[in-house]
Design a protein around this motif. Structure first.
Motif, PDB file in Angstrom:
ATOM      1  N   GLU A  41     -27.583  -4.849  36.797  1.00  0.00           N
ATOM      2  CA  GLU A  41     -27.479  -4.925  35.330  1.00  0.00           C
ATOM      3  C   GLU A  41     -26.236  -5.699  34.917  1.00  0.00           C
ATOM      4  O   GLU A  41     -26.274  -6.531  34.001  1.00  0.00           O
ATOM      5  CB  GLU A  41     -27.441  -3.512  34.744  1.00  0.00           C
ATOM      6  CG  GLU A  41     -28.780  -2.790  34.781  1.00  0.00           C
ATOM      7  CD  GLU A  41     -28.687  -1.374  34.234  1.00  0.00           C
ATOM      8  OE1 GLU A  41     -27.583  -1.001  33.764  1.00  0.00           O
ATOM      9  OE2 GLU A  41     -29.688  -0.652  34.282  1.00  0.00           O
ATOM     10  N   SER A  44     -26.780  -9.360  35.654  1.00  0.00           N
ATOM     11  CA  SER A  44     -27.706  -9.925  34.674  1.00  0.00           C
ATOM     12  C   SER A  44     -27.013 -10.157  33.329  1.00  0.00           C
ATOM     13  O   SER A  44     -27.240 -11.195  32.676  1.00  0.00           O
ATOM     14  CB  SER A  44     -28.905  -8.990  34.487  1.00  0.00           C
ATOM     15  OG  SER A  44     -29.616  -8.827  35.702  1.00  0.00           O
ATOM     16  N   ALA A  45     -26.151  -9.199  32.932  1.00  0.00           N
ATOM     17  CA  ALA A  45     -25.406  -9.344  31.682  1.00  0.00           C
ATOM     18  C   ALA A  45     -24.436 -10.528  31.761  1.00  0.00           C
ATOM     19  O   ALA A  45     -24.295 -11.307  30.800  1.00  0.00           O
ATOM     20  CB  ALA A  45     -24.637  -8.055  31.377  1.00  0.00           C
ATOM     21  N   GLU A  48     -26.317 -13.698  31.496  1.00  0.00           N
ATOM     22  CA  GLU A  48     -26.693 -13.921  30.099  1.00  0.00           C
ATOM     23  C   GLU A  48     -25.524 -14.527  29.316  1.00  0.00           C
ATOM     24  O   GLU A  48     -25.707 -15.462  28.515  1.00  0.00           O
ATOM     25  CB  GLU A  48     -27.134 -12.601  29.469  1.00  0.00           C
ATOM     26  CG  GLU A  48     -27.762 -12.733  28.091  1.00  0.00           C
ATOM     27  CD  GLU A  48     -29.068 -13.512  28.112  1.00  0.00           C
ATOM     28  OE1 GLU A  48     -29.349 -14.187  27.108  1.00  0.00           O
ATOM     29  OE2 GLU A  48     -29.782 -13.456  29.123  1.00  0.00           O
ATOM     30  N   LYS A  49     -24.313 -14.007  29.576  1.00  0.00           N
ATOM     31  CA  LYS A  49     -23.118 -14.559  28.911  1.00  0.00           C
ATOM     32  C   LYS A  49     -22.888 -16.004  29.329  1.00  0.00           C
ATOM     33  O   LYS A  49     -22.543 -16.862  28.503  1.00  0.00           O
ATOM     34  CB  LYS A  49     -21.898 -13.717  29.267  1.00  0.00           C
ATOM     35  CG  LYS A  49     -21.874 -12.356  28.603  1.00  0.00           C
ATOM     36  CD  LYS A  49     -20.624 -11.599  29.001  1.00  0.00           C
ATOM     37  CE  LYS A  49     -20.606 -10.196  28.379  1.00  0.00           C
ATOM     38  NZ  LYS A  49     -19.396  -9.438  28.793  1.00  0.00           N
ATOM     39  N   ASN A  51     -25.134 -18.096  30.338  1.00  0.00           N
ATOM     40  CA  ASN A  51     -26.161 -18.912  29.688  1.00  0.00           C
ATOM     41  C   ASN A  51     -25.741 -19.283  28.268  1.00  0.00           C
ATOM     42  O   ASN A  51     -25.937 -20.427  27.823  1.00  0.00           O
ATOM     43  CB  ASN A  51     -27.494 -18.163  29.658  1.00  0.00           C
ATOM     44  CG  ASN A  51     -28.177 -18.134  31.013  1.00  0.00           C
ATOM     45  OD1 ASN A  51     -27.962 -19.011  31.834  1.00  0.00           O
ATOM     46  ND2 ASN A  51     -28.996 -17.125  31.250  1.00  0.00           N
ATOM     47  N   GLU A  52     -25.139 -18.292  27.557  1.00  0.00           N
ATOM     48  CA  GLU A  52     -24.646 -18.567  26.199  1.00  0.00           C
ATOM     49  C   GLU A  52     -23.515 -19.584  26.233  1.00  0.00           C
ATOM     50  O   GLU A  52     -23.466 -20.520  25.410  1.00  0.00           O
ATOM     51  CB  GLU A  52     -24.182 -17.261  25.551  1.00  0.00           C
ATOM     52  CG  GLU A  52     -25.299 -16.295  25.194  1.00  0.00           C
ATOM     53  CD  GLU A  52     -26.237 -16.845  24.140  1.00  0.00           C
ATOM     54  OE1 GLU A  52     -25.759 -17.575  23.244  1.00  0.00           O
ATOM     55  OE2 GLU A  52     -27.445 -16.558  24.225  1.00  0.00           O
ATOM     56  N   LYS A 142     -22.929 -19.546  37.626  1.00  0.00           N
ATOM     57  CA  LYS A 142     -24.237 -18.951  37.351  1.00  0.00           C
ATOM     58  C   LYS A 142     -25.092 -18.929  38.617  1.00  0.00           C
ATOM     59  O   LYS A 142     -25.780 -17.937  38.905  1.00  0.00           O
ATOM     60  CB  LYS A 142     -24.938 -19.740  36.250  1.00  0.00           C
ATOM     61  CG  LYS A 142     -26.348 -19.238  35.939  1.00  0.00           C
ATOM     62  CD  LYS A 142     -27.032 -20.123  34.916  1.00  0.00           C
ATOM     63  CE  LYS A 142     -28.486 -19.696  34.721  1.00  0.00           C
ATOM     64  NZ  LYS A 142     -29.181 -20.573  33.747  1.00  0.00           N
ATOM     65  N   GLN A 149     -27.647 -11.796  42.414  1.00  0.00           N
ATOM     66  CA  GLN A 149     -28.745 -11.068  41.777  1.00  0.00           C
ATOM     67  C   GLN A 149     -29.917 -10.903  42.752  1.00  0.00           C
ATOM     68  O   GLN A 149     -30.492  -9.817  42.878  1.00  0.00           O
ATOM     69  CB  GLN A 149     -29.201 -11.824  40.529  1.00  0.00           C
ATOM     70  CG  GLN A 149     -30.218 -11.068  39.685  1.00  0.00           C
ATOM     71  CD  GLN A 149     -30.675 -11.881  38.493  1.00  0.00           C
ATOM     72  OE1 GLN A 149     -31.076 -13.033  38.638  1.00  0.00           O
ATOM     73  NE2 GLN A 149     -30.614 -11.290  37.309  1.00  0.00           N
TER      74      GLN A 149
END
Length: 334
Positions: A41, A44-45, A48-49, A51-52, A142, A149
């Motif tokens: 988790e 993954s978080a 996500e950051k 990716n932003e 990433k 991951q």
């Protein structure tokens, strides 16, 4: 039944211990899975950051690229002014100076403006290069997180496979324990039956078989035949001891049956051994447990199942013992 060695741990208790060990292993796997899921988790978080952040860097690069395009257009306009209008435009600009000092200042201004556009364009290019490098670093980070991951997913899959295997082992153990509990319950319920059966087997050779009165006597010069009914045999057995009062003997064409209702049912045939009639048991059913074969042989090993029945006629020997419905027939020959 065979007594265990002193200090020996029975398989039932070994299975109970193994059950506890497997449960602890399953709990440990569950904890490891929770940790891996939490780590997954977090990864993954973080992805996500990233990716932003990558998206923001891409937008910044696009905006800067658009600004570069605008600056290029401005520079093009400036150079068109300087060169496309011809040298006369520059000369006119310079010759319009009133004195040498103003001429020098005008030359300096042209140079400053030209250098300004070049410097600004170069700075924009450097800014794009810097932001692309940042974007590259974020992409590499990433990729590393994506690898982590996948590793965490593999760890979780491995834990789930181990958990499934442990669940299967636990199910097998509990099934064996359930079978053992059933056996223990059966043994508890059959203890009185085994006690009655033991007394019967121990009493066979001690019963007063000589007191039985033969029926349907038939004599010839070389042979004699006599019959004994199961009703009379049953009375003889029941009168011997209080513990045999519920025992019943039944003769059939296929052999004999000795039973005590609700406890046991023994089946067999007669055979002759050392000129004595012997009971040969073929099967014993104790409260639904069928005992036969080699296990039955071991069970009745040591019991004397011969009948102490002496032949009253000197010089005569047992030739044959056969059963019919409700009676047994004995044939004697000289």
């Amino acid at each position: 039944m065979v007594k265990g060695q002193e200090g020996e741990v029975g398989e039932f208790y070994q299975l109970k211990q193994k059950e506890q060990e497997v449960i602890l292993e399953i709990l440990k796997l569950d904890v490891e899975k929770l940790k891996s899921e939490k780590a997954l988790e977090e990864i993954s978080a973080e992805i996500e950051k990233l990716n932003e952040s990558i998206k923001e860097k891409t937008e910044e690069i696009n905006r800067t690229s658009e600004e570069i395009d605008k600056e290029k257009d401005t520079i093009k306009t400036w150079f068109r002014f300087l060169y496309m209008s011809g040298t006369n435009a520059i000369l006119s600009l310079l010759l319009m100076a009133d004195n040498a000092s103003e001429l020098l200042h005008r030359l300096i201004y042209v140079d400053i403006i030209t250098n300004y556009y070049y410097d600004k364009l170069e700075n924009l290019y450097n800014l794009v290069k810097y932001k692309k490098e940042e974007e590259k670093q974020l992409t590499l980070k990433k990729e590393e997180l994506l690898k982590k991951q996948e590793e965490e997913k593999k760890v979780i899959k491995k834990i789930e496979d181990l958990r499934a295997n442990k669940d299967k082992i636990l199910e097998e153990i509990r099934e064996k324990l359930s079978n053992y509990r059933k056996i223990l319950e059966i043994l508890e319920n059959t203890s009185s039956s085994l006690s009655s059966l033991d007394f019967l087997l121990s009493s066979i050779s001690k019963l007063p078989w000589g007191n039985l009165q033969p029926k349907d006597l038939k004599f010839s010069f070389f042979s004699a035949e006599a019959s004994f009914y199961d009703k009379d045999v049953t009375e003889l057995v029941q009168s011997f001891d209080e513990r045999l009062k519920n025992v019943e003997v039944v003769f059939k064409k296929e052999g004999f049956e000795v039973k005590e209702e609700g406890k046991y049912l023994a089946k067999g045939n007669f055979e002759i051994e050392d000129d004595k009639i012997k009971l040969k048991f073929m099967s014993i059913n104790v409260r639904g447990i069928l005992i036969e074969g080699s296990f039955l042989e071991k069970l009745i090993e040591g019991y004397d199942t011969r009948l102490n029945f002496n032949i009253p006629l000197e010089g005569w020997k047992l030739k044959q013992v056969s059963t019919e419905d409700r009676y047994v027939k004995i044939l004697l020959k000289k």
